[in-house]
Design an enzyme around this catalytic site. Structure first.
Site, mmCIF file in Angstrom:
data_model
loop_
_atom_site.group_PDB
_atom_site.id
_atom_site.type_symbol
_atom_site.label_atom_id
_atom_site.label_comp_id
_atom_site.label_asym_id
_atom_site.label_seq_id
_atom_site.Cartn_x
_atom_site.Cartn_y
_atom_site.Cartn_z
ATOM 1 N NE ARG A 129 -2.256 8.009 -3.419
ATOM 2 C CZ ARG A 129 -3.057 7.151 -2.825
ATOM 3 N NH1 ARG A 129 -2.645 6.507 -1.752
ATOM 4 N NH2 ARG A 129 -4.285 6.935 -3.299
ATOM 5 C CG ASP B 222 -2.116 0.925 1.039
ATOM 6 O OD1 ASP B 222 -2.196 1.613 0.014
ATOM 7 O OD2 ASP B 222 -2.952 0.996 1.953
ATOM 8 C CG ASP C 84 -0.919 5.944 4.035
ATOM 9 O OD1 ASP C 84 -0.217 6.255 3.061
ATOM 10 O OD2 ASP C 84 -1.931 5.235 3.959
#
Length: 336
Positions: free
Chosen positions: A228, A171, A175
């Protein structure tokens, strides 16, 4: 993990070898852990201090100091490592060799986790900070995580991630979500991955995220990663400076959902969309760009104004033309 059916992690503290107990007289015994035995190791753990948002006095802290003042231990197996991460007391946890973990494993507050040498690695799983504070993670390689390599969430604050190498996770590599705050991500090498870093996990979470998610990114090497770098929702200011972007196939930075992002003094090379305002189904964010270098890139998108990071901390910009040399030479694990 090794097969120890009669012991919990806490139970490892009792009845272990006398040699290990002697090595850690002030801490207690744990398998294959020892007090730091070299001034060089101690110096490495304290050689630098957090800067950017991680250095800002706020929320009851004077900055990010990690496990400073606590015992210094060296771990060589996953079970011992996770035991120290799960303790309430401050620790400087030195990682030697490769630790194979699963899923996302919790790290409690007031910890410094630092790799020894150039080959310290955490593989198979990641580290999770959930309602924690004051954690430093440095000089480690993160590979093949089953979920996020590092997750910073639920009002966690004052986190510094520095001189690590990230790649090939399932993933996100990092984060920073759900009201996290006062984070610095510096001198890291990101490669072999698509969804690199996310700030703000969904368009519907503005009530928790507005007024938080203050993050500094500097001197990171985004090396062929797709997107990102970061993607931001709601956070302001997010400060992206002196990073080197090379061959990023989808985009560099995306500011969405009224985030406020300052992108300055970076070097973008072969990035078709270096800066977006708005992305996919997320609404536009505010983004200011200044002093960046674009080589074989598309046109950056900008919108509105952003709170200046200098309101919170001082910083000095390197000339962006130097970054293709200095950042690859200095970013990632094994460079401190």
């Amino acid at each position: 993990m090794r097969n120890l059916p009669a012991l919990t992690r806490r139970g490892l503290l009792a009845g272990t070898a006398a040699t290990v107990a002697a090595a850690l007289p002030a801490v207690g015994a744990a398998p294959r852990a020892r007090a730091a035995d070299s001034p060089v190791q101690l110096a490495a753990a304290a050689a630098q201090s957090a800067d950017g948002f991680a250095s800002v006095p706020a929320l009851g802290l004077t900055g990010t100091t990690g496990g400073a003042g606590g015992p210094v231990v060296t771990v060589t197996d996953a079970e011992t490592f996770l035991d120290y991460c799960d303790r309430d007391e401050p620790y400087v946890i030195q990682v030697s060799g490769t630790l194979r973990i699963t899923s996302k494993q919790g790290v409690r507050s007031n910890k410094t986790i630092i790799g020894l040498g150039a080959d310290a690695e955490i593989t198979g799983g990641g580290l999770d900070m959930y309602r924690r504070q004051n954690v430093i993670i440095r000089n480690l390689r993160f590979t093949d995580a089953e979920d996020d390599s590092i997750s910073i969430q639920q009002s966690t604050h004052h986190i510094w991630i520095d001189h690590c190498t990230f790649g090939t996770g399932a993933d996100g590599l990092i984060d920073i979500v759900r009201g996290a705050d006062y984070v610095t991500v510096s001198w890291n090498h990101f490669r072999d991955h698509s969804k690199t870093m996310l700030i703000g996990h969904s368009d519907a979470n503005g009530s928790q995220d507005r007024g938080r998610l203050r993050v500094t990114f500097h001197h990171n090497f985004f090396d062929g990663t797709a997107q990102r770098h970061p993607r931001v929702r709601f956070g302001e200011p997010v400060h992206v400076y002196n990073n080197y972007y090379r061959n990023n196939s989808l985009y560099g930075v995306a500011s969405t959902e009224d985030a406020g992002v300052l992108v300055e003094g970076n070097y973008f090379e072969n990035v078709a969309h270096p800066i977006y305002s708005g992305y996919d189904e997320s609404g536009p964010g505010r983004v200011v760009e200044r002093g960046n270098v674009y080589v074989n890139c598309g046109r950056p998108e900008t919108l509105g104004t952003v709170v200046e990071p200098r309101v919170f901390y001082a910083y000095t910009l390197d000339a962006p033309t130097t970054l293709p040399l200095t950042v690859p030479a200095g970013a990632g694990a094994g460079r401190i």
